[in-house]
Design an enzyme around this catalytic site. Sequence first.
Site, PDB file in Angstrom:
ATOM      1  N   PHE A 149      34.074  34.656  39.314  1.00 26.27           N
ATOM      2  CA  PHE A 149      34.954  33.672  38.699  1.00 26.27           C
ATOM      3  C   PHE A 149      35.456  32.721  39.783  1.00 26.27           C
ATOM      4  O   PHE A 149      35.848  33.168  40.865  1.00 26.27           O
ATOM      5  CB  PHE A 149      36.119  34.407  38.032  1.00 26.27           C
ATOM      6  CG  PHE A 149      36.958  33.533  37.155  1.00 26.27           C
ATOM      7  CD1 PHE A 149      36.530  33.180  35.888  1.00 26.27           C
ATOM      8  CD2 PHE A 149      38.176  33.059  37.596  1.00 26.27           C
ATOM      9  CE1 PHE A 149      37.316  32.367  35.074  1.00 26.27           C
ATOM     10  CE2 PHE A 149      38.961  32.244  36.792  1.00 26.27           C
ATOM     11  CZ  PHE A 149      38.532  31.898  35.525  1.00 26.27           C
ATOM     12  N   ARG A 185      30.532  32.632  23.896  1.00 23.20           N
ATOM     13  CA  ARG A 185      30.901  33.950  24.395  1.00 23.20           C
ATOM     14  C   ARG A 185      31.755  34.676  23.358  1.00 23.20           C
ATOM     15  O   ARG A 185      32.670  34.081  22.783  1.00 23.20           O
ATOM     16  CB  ARG A 185      31.698  33.703  25.677  1.00 23.20           C
ATOM     17  CG  ARG A 185      32.026  34.879  26.508  1.00 23.20           C
ATOM     18  CD  ARG A 185      32.658  34.416  27.811  1.00 23.20           C
ATOM     19  NE  ARG A 185      34.070  34.052  27.625  1.00 23.20           N
ATOM     20  CZ  ARG A 185      35.017  34.243  28.537  1.00 23.20           C
ATOM     21  NH1 ARG A 185      34.726  34.762  29.715  1.00 23.20           N
ATOM     22  NH2 ARG A 185      36.261  33.885  28.307  1.00 23.20           N
ATOM     23  N   TYR A 202      46.468  39.929  30.823  1.00 23.33           N
ATOM     24  CA  TYR A 202      46.441  39.242  29.515  1.00 23.33           C
ATOM     25  C   TYR A 202      45.113  39.321  28.794  1.00 23.33           C
ATOM     26  O   TYR A 202      44.974  38.808  27.705  1.00 23.33           O
ATOM     27  CB  TYR A 202      46.845  37.770  29.676  1.00 23.33           C
ATOM     28  CG  TYR A 202      46.078  36.990  30.726  1.00 23.33           C
ATOM     29  CD1 TYR A 202      44.808  36.495  30.463  1.00 23.33           C
ATOM     30  CD2 TYR A 202      46.629  36.753  31.983  1.00 23.33           C
ATOM     31  CE1 TYR A 202      44.097  35.796  31.426  1.00 23.33           C
ATOM     32  CE2 TYR A 202      45.933  36.053  32.948  1.00 23.33           C
ATOM     33  CZ  TYR A 202      44.664  35.575  32.667  1.00 23.33           C
ATOM     34  OH  TYR A 202      43.970  34.883  33.617  1.00 23.33           O
ATOM     35  N   LYS A 203      44.106  39.955  29.392  1.00 24.10           N
ATOM     36  CA  LYS A 203      42.814  40.047  28.707  1.00 24.10           C
ATOM     37  C   LYS A 203      42.795  41.330  27.865  1.00 24.10           C
ATOM     38  O   LYS A 203      43.522  41.431  26.901  1.00 24.10           O
ATOM     39  CB  LYS A 203      41.689  39.947  29.729  1.00 24.10           C
ATOM     40  CG  LYS A 203      41.625  38.515  30.315  1.00 24.10           C
ATOM     41  CD  LYS A 203      40.649  38.353  31.457  1.00 24.10           C
ATOM     42  CE  LYS A 203      40.642  36.897  31.921  1.00 24.10           C
ATOM     43  NZ  LYS A 203      40.026  36.714  33.227  1.00 24.10           N
ATOM     44  N   ASP A 259      37.182  42.869  41.383  1.00 24.54           N
ATOM     45  CA  ASP A 259      37.984  42.168  40.386  1.00 24.54           C
ATOM     46  C   ASP A 259      37.668  42.808  39.031  1.00 24.54           C
ATOM     47  O   ASP A 259      36.517  42.817  38.591  1.00 24.54           O
ATOM     48  CB  ASP A 259      37.655  40.675  40.384  1.00 24.54           C
ATOM     49  CG  ASP A 259      38.615  39.879  39.497  1.00 24.54           C
ATOM     50  OD1 ASP A 259      39.083  40.442  38.489  1.00 24.54           O
ATOM     51  OD2 ASP A 259      38.880  38.705  39.819  1.00 24.54           O
TER      52      ASP A 259
HETATM   53  C1  LIG Z   1      40.382  35.550  34.053  1.00 24.47           C
HETATM   54  C2  LIG Z   1      40.003  35.782  35.467  1.00 24.47           C
HETATM   55  C3  LIG Z   1      40.868  35.448  36.517  1.00 24.47           C
HETATM   56  C4  LIG Z   1      42.118  34.702  36.212  1.00 24.47           C
HETATM   57  O1  LIG Z   1      42.980  34.554  37.276  1.00 24.47           O
HETATM   58  P1  LIG Z   1      44.478  34.087  37.023  1.00 24.47           P
HETATM   59  O2  LIG Z   1      45.078  34.025  38.351  1.00 24.47           O
HETATM   60  O3  LIG Z   1      45.095  35.081  36.104  1.00 24.47           O
HETATM   61  O4  LIG Z   1      44.431  32.755  36.327  1.00 24.47           O
HETATM   62  C5  LIG Z   1      40.504  35.816  37.807  1.00 24.47           C
HETATM   63  N1  LIG Z   1      39.339  36.438  38.062  1.00 24.47           N
HETATM   64  C6  LIG Z   1      38.471  36.728  37.063  1.00 24.47           C
HETATM   65  C7  LIG Z   1      37.194  37.419  37.372  1.00 24.47           C
HETATM   66  C8  LIG Z   1      38.767  36.392  35.753  1.00 24.47           C
HETATM   67  O5  LIG Z   1      37.910  36.665  34.770  1.00 24.47           O
END
Ligand SMILES: *Cc1c(COP(=O)(O)O)cnc(C)c1O
Length: 401
Positions: free
Chosen positions: A117, A360, A213-214, A188
């Site tokens: 990401f 998705r 939040y996921k 992660d």
């Molecule tokens: C959703 C996601 C994030 C989001 O990071 P935030 O700091 O919460 O905005 C980070 N890494 C991955 C792999 C994600 O899928």
Amino acid sequence: MRPTKTDFTATKTRFNLPENVIYLDGNSLGALPKGVAERVQRVVNDQWGTSLIRGWNDHGWIHTPSTIGDRIGQLIGAAPGTVLCTDNTSINVFKVLGAALKLRPDRKVILSDTGNFPTDLYMAQGLNQLLDAGHELKLVAPEEVEAALDDTIAVMMVTEVDYRTGRRHDMKHLTKAAHDAGALAIWDLAHSAGAFPVKLDACDADFAIGCGYKYLNGGPGAPAFVYANKKHHETMRTPLAGWWGHAAPFDFDLNYRPASGIDQMRVGTAPILAMAAMDAALDLWDDVDLEDIRTRSVDLCELFIAEVEARCPELELASPRDANVRGSQVSFRSQNGYAVMQALIAAGVIGDFRAPDIIRFGFTPLYISLEDVVRAAEILEDTLKFRKWDKPEYSVRAAVT
Ligand SMILES: *Cc1c(COP(=O)(O)O)cnc(C)c1O
């Protein structure tokens, strides 16, 4: 459907879901569990409004990063005292990456993959620039991570489940490969925590981070989590030295001294209202077996793939076909993906779009049933067959896709 001990009809009733919506985006923002609003309201009225500053002690607010962190730890195979609920994932990436690089001072390369990401990569780039000590971010294809591990690599930092395709790395295997090369492993877990069983301690991961939040349903912008393996607690140093991570915050010492253990990864004051929502959302997991979550998630994903492939031959599966190397989402490639997704959302099937051409769909057995999966595939078929996506308004990109 394979049988499970967990009653997924019962878990669905524990969410507030809008009528006529099939929500396949819990991998982006989890749905609202019942009880969250009431908990937040109680903390506002009965704690903040009544106890005022005394709440930090009287209601244990000061301890919430650890108490909630330990609850998350149970879902990711992490011993008590190794996880904190704090900050957001990006900030946590910065902290653990900075700490990890300091533990490998003779090496300069951070290894990641092109499926990671972007924020994880940006944090690495920003940290490298700040350190100004010759660190480099090396990106390889996801399949090439293992082969790229050599004696230049300080840290391997990867996301277990690819946010676009759902491809899943083998945590145990890659962590060992990283260690064999003398590197540290940062994972992660944004698309792992709450999606299937994770075994951080058993895999001997060095550090991990992930979102609240996921799949953990903590609400928009919920506090994230950070894990550090016990073996690093005495030697790690976070690059973000904040007063909440000081050994004695209320000594108001002019010099920073890190707190012992994971507490060092605290930075500043915890957002108590958001922490209350996160804590309430975690109550769901008391009655859920993560092995069951995985079993049912695989069944839902397999069914969705079969239904969509039978109904929509023009879509190309972008996710791995083998469930063993897939997380809890299914993605397809579609030339008109953005418009298709807008039309689907208008028809009550909420997924999302990831550039350039991915539609998705996230699956969580907590509130997605077999019937939902079949119905979503029917609506997707209908959307494509009758070109319902082919309207100008469905091509106008919103700020969030
Ligand atoms: C959703 C996601 C994030 C989001 O990071 P935030 O700091 O919460 O905005 C980070 N890494 C991955 C792999 C994600 O899928």
